[in-house]
Write an enzyme that holds these catalytic residues in place. Sequence first.
Site, PDB file in Angstrom:
ATOM      1  N   SER A 110       0.856  -1.195   0.000  1.00 60.77           N
ATOM      2  CA  SER A 110       0.000   0.000   0.000  1.00 60.77           C
ATOM      3  C   SER A 110       0.882   1.231   0.000  1.00 60.77           C
ATOM      4  CB  SER A 110      -0.855  -0.019   1.262  1.00 60.77           C
ATOM      5  OG  SER A 110      -1.388   1.261   1.511  1.00 60.77           O
ATOM      6  N   SER A 111       0.338   2.334  -0.521  1.00 67.56           N
ATOM      7  CA  SER A 111       1.118   3.579  -0.547  1.00 67.56           C
ATOM      8  C   SER A 111       1.405   4.098   0.863  1.00 67.56           C
ATOM      9  CB  SER A 111       0.374   4.648  -1.348  1.00 67.56           C
ATOM     10  OG  SER A 111      -0.896   4.891  -0.794  1.00 67.56           O
ATOM     11  N   CYS A 112       0.696   3.582   1.872  1.00 66.10           N
ATOM     12  CA  CYS A 112       0.931   4.092   3.231  1.00 66.10           C
ATOM     13  C   CYS A 112       2.239   3.574   3.824  1.00 66.10           C
ATOM     14  CB  CYS A 112      -0.239   3.807   4.148  1.00 66.10           C
ATOM     15  SG  CYS A 112      -0.421   2.094   4.587  1.00 66.10           S
ATOM     16  N   TYR A 139      -0.650  -0.894  10.053  1.00 64.56           N
ATOM     17  CA  TYR A 139      -0.804  -1.524   8.735  1.00 64.56           C
ATOM     18  C   TYR A 139       0.474  -1.336   7.911  1.00 64.56           C
ATOM     19  CZ  TYR A 139      -3.087  -2.391   4.192  1.00 64.56           C
ATOM     20  OH  TYR A 139      -3.438  -2.872   2.952  1.00 64.56           O
ATOM     21  N   LYS A 143       2.962  -4.143   6.223  1.00 62.05           N
ATOM     22  CA  LYS A 143       3.220  -4.187   4.779  1.00 62.05           C
ATOM     23  C   LYS A 143       4.714  -4.017   4.464  1.00 62.05           C
ATOM     24  CE  LYS A 143      -0.839  -5.035   3.106  1.00 62.05           C
ATOM     25  NZ  LYS A 143      -1.074  -6.268   2.346  1.00 62.05           N
ATOM     26  N   HIS A 182     -13.151   2.715   3.293  1.00 62.30           N
ATOM     27  CA  HIS A 182     -12.361   3.857   2.826  1.00 62.30           C
ATOM     28  C   HIS A 182     -13.303   4.982   2.402  1.00 62.30           C
ATOM     29  CE1 HIS A 182      -9.282   0.638   2.388  1.00 62.30           C
ATOM     30  NE2 HIS A 182      -8.492   1.601   2.807  1.00 62.30           N
TER      31      HIS A 182
END
Length: 313
Positions: A110-112, A139, A143, A182
């Site tokens: 994920s971009s996070c 999270y 990841k 989301h």
Amino acid sequence: MVFSLAGKKVWVAGHRGMVGGAVTSRLRSENCNVITATHAELDLTRQKDVEDWMAAHKPDVVVVAAAVVGGILANDSRPVDFLNQNLLIQSNIISNAHAIGVERLLFLGSSCIYPRLAPQPITEDSLLTGPLEPTNQWYAIAKIAGVKLCQAYRRQYGRDYISAMPTNLYGPGDNFDLTSSHVLPALLVKAHRGKVAGASSIELWGSGKPLREFLYVEDLAEACVFLLKSYSHDEPINVGFGADVTIRELAETIASVTGFQGGFTFDATKPDGTPRKLMNSGRINALGWKATTNLRDGISKTYAWYKANHGAG
Ligand code: GFB
């Protein structure tokens, strides 16, 4: 690098989720044998069960689309689930993939994973260069560990395991529950209900000012198949749409698609999260993949799916 999926047994872990579902559908048009397991058949958090299932089914290729996912509030309020369950799921799958000799594995992140204030648009090499966004650090850490595990298997055992980092995703099969979803599906539900009720306004969380980049899930599925065939590298690769909008602009587009004519109020007690996280998708674009579904069309398709599958909503 060209990897052929022809005749291969491909396991999509997490096929009941929005991403896994789209990847499974897309793979069905490849000349490969897609296998899946329901949650009742296999609990991915249980190491021995994953070991036995993978040894019995022997996939050649694995796509790790299984994860505990959710919006900003779910991330912030269920840190154990987002950290621990994701660590267990990905570690069980990736380590057993190696144990049974899986040739190719695609891990979805994920971009996070990138620092909260990474220079924009975010390039892959900004990983681990600064502090994470606090609302989704649990999270993100899970990841990042998944990315590192793929790199570790590549380095120590020469395994061709790769990671892709999608931006915020949406589409058919998304989670439309207002407490855990989301922003995009949440605002679709709110606008739809607001239109039906003739409401004068709907409520948005935070200030409406954060910027987000949204990618239609079928475009991501196309990217996954593309990467399985053509990407072999230890660095994760970004998969984005290429442009972002403010949450307020997103709400305006959703209002226009759904026909909601009221205004917006803002709940300042809810978090904004990262101010901006636009990905630089230059590497995957240069390899030959590009998103094709614009935001308005993607929202229209998602809204049609929502109405067909959630009835009156
Ligand atoms: O999509 P979202 O929940 O997650 O929220 P993130 C994006 C922005 O939309 C935030 C605002 O600024 C929210 O405050 N927002 C406005 C809303 N109204 C709403 C609403 O009704 N519901 C929701 N959910 N948001 C997630 C991460 O961050 O992005 C995950 O927490 C993951 O770990 C995912 O990385 C892709 O974009 O802030």
